[in-house]
Design an enzyme around this catalytic site. Structure first.
Site, PDB file in Angstrom:
ATOM      1  N   ASP A  97       1.263   2.724  31.289  1.00  0.00           N
ATOM      2  CA  ASP A  97       2.218   3.818  31.117  1.00  0.00           C
ATOM      3  C   ASP A  97       3.423   3.345  30.293  1.00  0.00           C
ATOM      4  O   ASP A  97       3.743   3.900  29.235  1.00  0.00           O
ATOM      5  CB  ASP A  97       2.669   4.317  32.502  1.00  0.00           C
ATOM      6  N   ASP A 129      -2.256   9.912  39.960  1.00  0.00           N
ATOM      7  CA  ASP A 129      -1.783   8.526  40.074  1.00  0.00           C
ATOM      8  C   ASP A 129      -0.817   8.434  41.266  1.00  0.00           C
ATOM      9  O   ASP A 129       0.118   9.240  41.381  1.00  0.00           O
ATOM     10  CB  ASP A 129      -1.050   8.192  38.753  1.00  0.00           C
ATOM     11  N   GLY A 182       0.195  -1.420  36.860  1.00  0.00           N
ATOM     12  CA  GLY A 182       1.285  -2.212  36.286  1.00  0.00           C
ATOM     13  C   GLY A 182       0.822  -3.139  35.174  1.00  0.00           C
ATOM     14  O   GLY A 182       1.260  -4.280  35.098  1.00  0.00           O
ATOM     15  N   ASN A 209      -4.288   0.383  34.252  1.00  0.00           N
ATOM     16  CA  ASN A 209      -3.260   1.423  34.128  1.00  0.00           C
ATOM     17  C   ASN A 209      -2.157   1.032  33.146  1.00  0.00           C
ATOM     18  O   ASN A 209      -1.532  -0.031  33.310  1.00  0.00           O
ATOM     19  CB  ASN A 209      -2.591   1.653  35.488  1.00  0.00           C
TER      20      ASN A 209
HETATM   21  P1  13P Z   1       2.999   0.059  33.726  1.00  0.00           P
HETATM   22  O1  13P Z   1       4.384   0.409  34.154  1.00  0.00           O
HETATM   23  O2  13P Z   1       2.802  -1.402  33.620  1.00  0.00           O
HETATM   24  O3  13P Z   1       2.592   0.778  32.484  1.00  0.00           O
HETATM   25  O4  13P Z   1       1.998   0.538  34.908  1.00  0.00           O
HETATM   26  C1  13P Z   1       1.556   1.865  34.998  1.00  0.00           C
HETATM   27  C2  13P Z   1       0.847   2.155  36.256  1.00  0.00           C
HETATM   28  O5  13P Z   1       0.443   1.301  37.010  1.00  0.00           O
HETATM   29  C3  13P Z   1       0.599   3.565  36.584  1.00  0.00           C
HETATM   30  O6  13P Z   1       0.064   3.738  37.856  1.00  0.00           O
HETATM   31  O1  G3H Z   2       3.009   3.889  38.500  1.00  0.00           O
HETATM   32  C1  G3H Z   2       3.883   4.530  37.970  1.00  0.00           C
HETATM   33  C2  G3H Z   2       3.607   5.243  36.703  1.00  0.00           C
HETATM   34  O2  G3H Z   2       4.053   4.491  35.599  1.00  0.00           O
HETATM   35  C3  G3H Z   2       4.188   6.606  36.736  1.00  0.00           C
HETATM   36  O3  G3H Z   2       5.558   6.557  36.682  1.00  0.00           O
HETATM   37  O4  G3H Z   2       6.424   8.010  38.497  1.00  0.00           O
HETATM   38  O5  G3H Z   2       7.787   7.524  36.470  1.00  0.00           O
HETATM   39  O6  G3H Z   2       5.805   9.031  36.320  1.00  0.00           O
HETATM   40  P1  G3H Z   2       6.455   7.855  37.025  1.00  0.00           P
HETATM   41 ZN    ZN Z   3       0.647   2.344  39.325  1.00  0.00          ZN
END
Ligand code: 13P
Ligand code: G3H
Ligand code: ZN
Length: 332
Positions: free
Chosen positions: A279, A94, A235, A277
């Protein structure tokens, strides 16, 4: 050189083609810990969904690149152990920030990489993406690129304001780079604070923030330029209110956290958006469960005691996303 094929992983090619045709999206869940990995695999197996397990630069720093790679290999075996005969699991980088990082992931068993040149001038983004594509395709690894900048912080990529993807640039970008999928900017952003309160309206009854809608006109225009081409949304956490409330109830402080409403993601998943995505939502589910557990069991100190409900909460969240939002269940 370790090929992802030896590890039982797959790239995104067929998966995306099927998703675009079928009007659903593949979940791309970030992971940093064993509990997240277990919950992702359990959810994918139970719902018979393909899944992308993705690893950021920050995750690699936190957990160690080698460990994460072996965890992904373990995920395939675990899925089989849980009864899935032919798991479709992608190990994806990612927000790769350089050719070297992408190469190192490809060489160590990743089946897909993202090269995020979105902060670069258009021509430099093309040049860097093309370099990664040339190397990745030699190894049958698929490449996600990004055009347009998301508001907020994209790992190392900072943007003061959101710059939507310019539909008039996508044909040249996709043709010149040869990328397999394209992340676009239509108003989503990373984290649990996707919009400032002044960008939202407030529900008079509940006082909760209602975010502005995504720019579906931009998405439509991109689809028109690149019919059938796999589009990615970053996001895309919805920041579930129940988890925010639990966190705040048990000592946390997340005022005015706001995400992307699920009905908008549902709508996006039915279009050429074939990877979504998520996270932050998993982080919120985990944190809410742990805070609640500690408040109710102040005498506990064995991590298994509080990580078990945390893992359950994440699994429940992943299943909800797969079945109720993305529609990737029963697609193996
Ligand atoms: P969120 O922060 O909205 O979960 O997005 C995650 C993301 O885009 C990882 O690349
Ligand atoms: O796009 C970002 C992801 O949520 C990953 O976040 O860099 O804190 O692991 P991170
Ligand atoms: Zn991202």
């Amino acid at each position: 050189m370790v090929s992802y094929k030896k590890l039982g992983l797959v790239n995104t090619k067929k998966m995306f083609a099927k998703a675009v045709k079928g009007g659903y999206a593949i979940p791309a869940f970030n992971f940093n810990t064993m509990e997240q990995m277990q919950a992702i695999v359990q959810a994918a197996v139970e719902t018979k969904s393909p899944v992308i397990m993705q690893v950021s630069k920050g995750a690699r720093k936190y957990a160690n690149p080698t460990i994460l790679r072996y965890m992904a290999e373990g995920a395939v075996q675990y899925a089989k152990e849980l009864g899935c005969k032919k798991p479709q699991i992608v190990l994806h980088l990612d927000h790769g920030d350089s050719f070297e990082t992408c190469k190192s992931c490809i060489d160590s068993g990743f089946s897909s990489v993202m090269i995020d040149g979105s902060s670069l001038p258009f021509k430099d983004n093309i040049k860097l993406t093309k370099k990664v594509v040339n190397y990745a395709h030699k190894h049958d690894v698929t490449v996600e690129a990004e055009l347009g900048v998301l508001a907020g912080v994209e790992d190392e990529v900072q943007a003061e304001e959101s710059h939507y993807t310019k539909p008039e640039e996508v044909i040249e970008f996709a043709t010149k780079t040869g990328c397999d999928s394209l992340a676009i900017s239509i108003g989503t952003s990373h984290g649990a604070y996707k919009f400032k309160p002044e960008q939202c309206t407030r529900d008079k009854k509940t006082g909760k923030l209602i975010p502005p809608p995504l720019a579906f006109d931009v998405l439509k225009a991109v689809e028109k330029k690149l019919p059938g081409f796999p589009i990615v949304l970053h996001g895309s956490s919805s920041v579930p209110q129940e988890h925010v409330d639990t966190i705040n109830k048990f000592g946390g402080k997340l005022p005015d956290a706001v995400g992307i409403p699920e009905e908008q993601l549902r709508k996006a998943a039915k279009s050429a958006v074939c990877k979504i995505n998520i996270d932050s939502d998993s982080r919120l589910a985990m944190t809410a469960a742990i805070r609640k557990h500690f408040a109710e069991h102040p005498e506990h100190f064995d991590p298994r005691q509080y990580l078990t409900p945390a893992r359950e909460a994440m699994k429940e969240l992943y299943i909800h996303k797969i079945v109720k939002v993305l529609g990737s269940n029963n697609k193996l």
